[in-house]
Every structure is written in structure tokens, then in C-alpha cells.
Design a protein around this motif. Structure first.
Motif, PDB file in Angstrom:
ATOM      1  N   ALA A  62       0.867  -1.178   0.000  1.00 15.39           N
ATOM      2  CA  ALA A  62       0.000   0.000   0.000  1.00 15.39           C
ATOM      3  C   ALA A  62       0.901   1.224   0.000  1.00 15.39           C
ATOM      4  O   ALA A  62       2.046   1.155   0.456  1.00 15.39           O
ATOM      5  N   ASP A  63       0.402   2.316  -0.514  1.00 17.66           N
ATOM      6  CA  ASP A  63       1.158   3.566  -0.528  1.00 17.66           C
ATOM      7  C   ASP A  63       1.412   3.986   0.922  1.00 17.66           C
ATOM      8  O   ASP A  63       0.472   4.257   1.675  1.00 17.66           O
ATOM      9  N   ALA A  64       2.677   4.034   1.312  1.00 18.66           N
ATOM     10  CA  ALA A  64       3.028   4.328   2.710  1.00 18.66           C
ATOM     11  C   ALA A  64       2.694   5.757   3.121  1.00 18.66           C
ATOM     12  O   ALA A  64       2.519   6.027   4.305  1.00 18.66           O
ATOM     13  N   VAL A  65       2.575   6.662   2.177  1.00 18.33           N
ATOM     14  CA  VAL A  65       2.248   8.048   2.517  1.00 18.33           C
ATOM     15  C   VAL A  65       0.803   8.148   2.980  1.00 18.33           C
ATOM     16  O   VAL A  65       0.491   8.842   3.943  1.00 18.33           O
ATOM     17  N   ILE A  66      -0.092   7.417   2.313  1.00 19.10           N
ATOM     18  CA  ILE A  66      -1.522   7.498   2.632  1.00 19.10           C
ATOM     19  C   ILE A  66      -2.056   6.248   3.332  1.00 19.10           C
ATOM     20  O   ILE A  66      -3.226   6.200   3.697  1.00 19.10           O
ATOM     21  N   HIS A  67      -1.193   5.237   3.506  1.00 24.93           N
ATOM     22  CA  HIS A  67      -1.593   3.966   4.138  1.00 24.93           C
ATOM     23  C   HIS A  67      -2.798   3.343   3.432  1.00 24.93           C
ATOM     24  O   HIS A  67      -3.710   2.829   4.079  1.00 24.93           O
ATOM     25  N   ALA A  68      -2.783   3.414   2.122  1.00 26.40           N
ATOM     26  CA  ALA A  68      -3.874   2.848   1.319  1.00 26.40           C
ATOM     27  C   ALA A  68      -3.348   2.611  -0.093  1.00 26.40           C
ATOM     28  O   ALA A  68      -2.284   3.106  -0.468  1.00 26.40           O
ATOM     29  N   GLN A  69      -4.112   1.855  -0.876  1.00 28.44           N
ATOM     30  CA  GLN A  69      -3.730   1.643  -2.269  1.00 28.44           C
ATOM     31  C   GLN A  69      -4.248   2.751  -3.171  1.00 28.44           C
ATOM     32  O   GLN A  69      -3.689   3.010  -4.219  1.00 28.44           O
ATOM     33  N   ASP A  70      -5.316   3.396  -2.766  1.00 27.37           N
ATOM     34  CA  ASP A  70      -5.858   4.527  -3.514  1.00 27.37           C
ATOM     35  C   ASP A  70      -6.670   5.396  -2.567  1.00 27.37           C
ATOM     36  O   ASP A  70      -6.743   5.107  -1.374  1.00 27.37           O
ATOM     37  N   VAL A  71      -7.238   6.450  -3.094  1.00 26.75           N
ATOM     38  CA  VAL A  71      -8.039   7.365  -2.283  1.00 26.75           C
ATOM     39  C   VAL A  71      -9.304   7.750  -3.050  1.00 26.75           C
ATOM     40  O   VAL A  71      -9.421   7.488  -4.240  1.00 26.75           O
ATOM     41  N   CYS A  72     -10.223   8.375  -2.326  1.00 21.12           N
ATOM     42  CA  CYS A  72     -11.438   8.883  -2.960  1.00 21.12           C
ATOM     43  C   CYS A  72     -11.592  10.354  -2.571  1.00 21.12           C
ATOM     44  O   CYS A  72     -10.857  10.867  -1.730  1.00 21.12           O
ATOM     45  N   GLU A  73     -12.543  11.012  -3.161  1.00 21.59           N
ATOM     46  CA  GLU A  73     -12.748  12.437  -2.888  1.00 21.59           C
ATOM     47  C   GLU A  73     -13.052  12.693  -1.412  1.00 21.59           C
ATOM     48  O   GLU A  73     -12.584  13.667  -0.823  1.00 21.59           O
ATOM     49  N   TYR A  74     -13.814  11.801  -0.787  1.00 27.27           N
ATOM     50  CA  TYR A  74     -14.166  11.994   0.622  1.00 27.27           C
ATOM     51  C   TYR A  74     -12.929  11.958   1.515  1.00 27.27           C
ATOM     52  O   TYR A  74     -12.885  12.618   2.560  1.00 27.27           O
TER      53      TYR A  74
END
Length: 143
Positions: free
Chosen positions: A76-88
Motif C-alpha cells: 500500500a502507498d506508505a504516505v496514505i496507508h492505502a492503495q488509492d483514495v477517494c474524494e471523501y
């Protein structure tokens, strides 16, 4: 007013001014961290290549290398602790100071979801945000 009272008043004014200055610097760092994360999340949705430049502008090569290691280790992307993001995610983003240069960056996927929490150590170096460390979520208790 006696000399002793003037001296005490002067010391109290110095302490108050210092306190205000520290609060202002901390607030500036929080705002810069939030701006960084909002830009990173928007880039992740629209132009992921722009994030490489964003990292270079706010992290040392050593920190970037560590982030890449975490990304591979956790898939997962270590900066955001996720694989992707959403607008919310960017709308719900908050930065909570923890002391000693540490902040909790947190966001939600939806109003009902739990927070994703990211411990970040950062400083405002001559008016520029420098991220010194981003730790895996496992290293912090959720508030």
C-alpha cells in the motif's frame, strides 16, 4: 508600580509571547501537512507522477527510500496507508498535533468508516514543510 512588579510583569509578557509564537509555528506546520496530504491525494487520483516531485520537495532522499520500503512491505502507498483514495478522503482529512514534532494525519473513506491514521513527524524549516518520518499505522494507538 514597584521594580519587582515590573520585573514579574515583563517576565510574564515574555512567556506569553513565546507561547503564542510556538502555537503559531505548530499551527503553520499542521496547515502545511494538511496541504501536502490534500495535494498528494489529488495527485493520486489524477496524476500520480506528480507525487514524486511532491515527495522530493518535502522529504530527504533517505525518507523517500524508507517510504518506498514501507510501500513494498505493506503493499500500500506508505504516505496514505492505502492503495488509492477517494474524494471523501481529502474532505475528511485532519491533522492532530501529538507533541515533539509528531502529528496524526487521519482521514475517512466515508462518514461511517473508521479513520485511517498516519503518524507523521515533520518540521517547518525556514517556512518549508519537511517530513522527517512517516510511520506504519501499527506504531500508534488509534484515538
Amino acid at each position: 508600580m514597584t521594580g519587582i512588579m515590573r520585573n514579574r510583569l515583563f517576565k510574564m509578557m515574555i512567556v506569553a509571547a513565546f507561547s503564542l509564537a510556538v502555537q503559531q509555528v505548530n499551527g503553520q506546520c499542521e496547515a502545511k501537512i494538511k496541504d501536502f496530504y490534500i495535494a498528494y491525494m489529488h495527485n493520486a487520483e489524477r496524476n500520480e507522477d506528480a507525487n514524486a516531485e511532491l515527495l522530493k520537495a518535502h522529504m530527504s532522499p533517505e525518507v523517500i527510500s524508507k517510504i518506498k520500503e514501507y510501500t513494498l512491505q505493506y503493499d500500500a502507498d506508505a504516505v496514505i496507508h492505502a492503495q488509492d483514495v477517494c474524494e471523501y478522503c481529502s474532505k475528511s482529512l485532519e491533522v492532530v498535533p501529538q507533541g515533539n514534532g509528531w502529528y496524526l494525519v487521519r482521514y475517512k473513506w466515508s462518514p461511517q468508516s473508521d479513520y485511517t491514521i498516519i503518524p507523521v513527524r515533520a518540521t517547518d524549516a525556514d517556512g518549508k514543510l519537511m517530513i522527517l518520518e512517516i510511520s506504519p499505522e501499527d506504531n500508534v494507538a488509534k484515538p
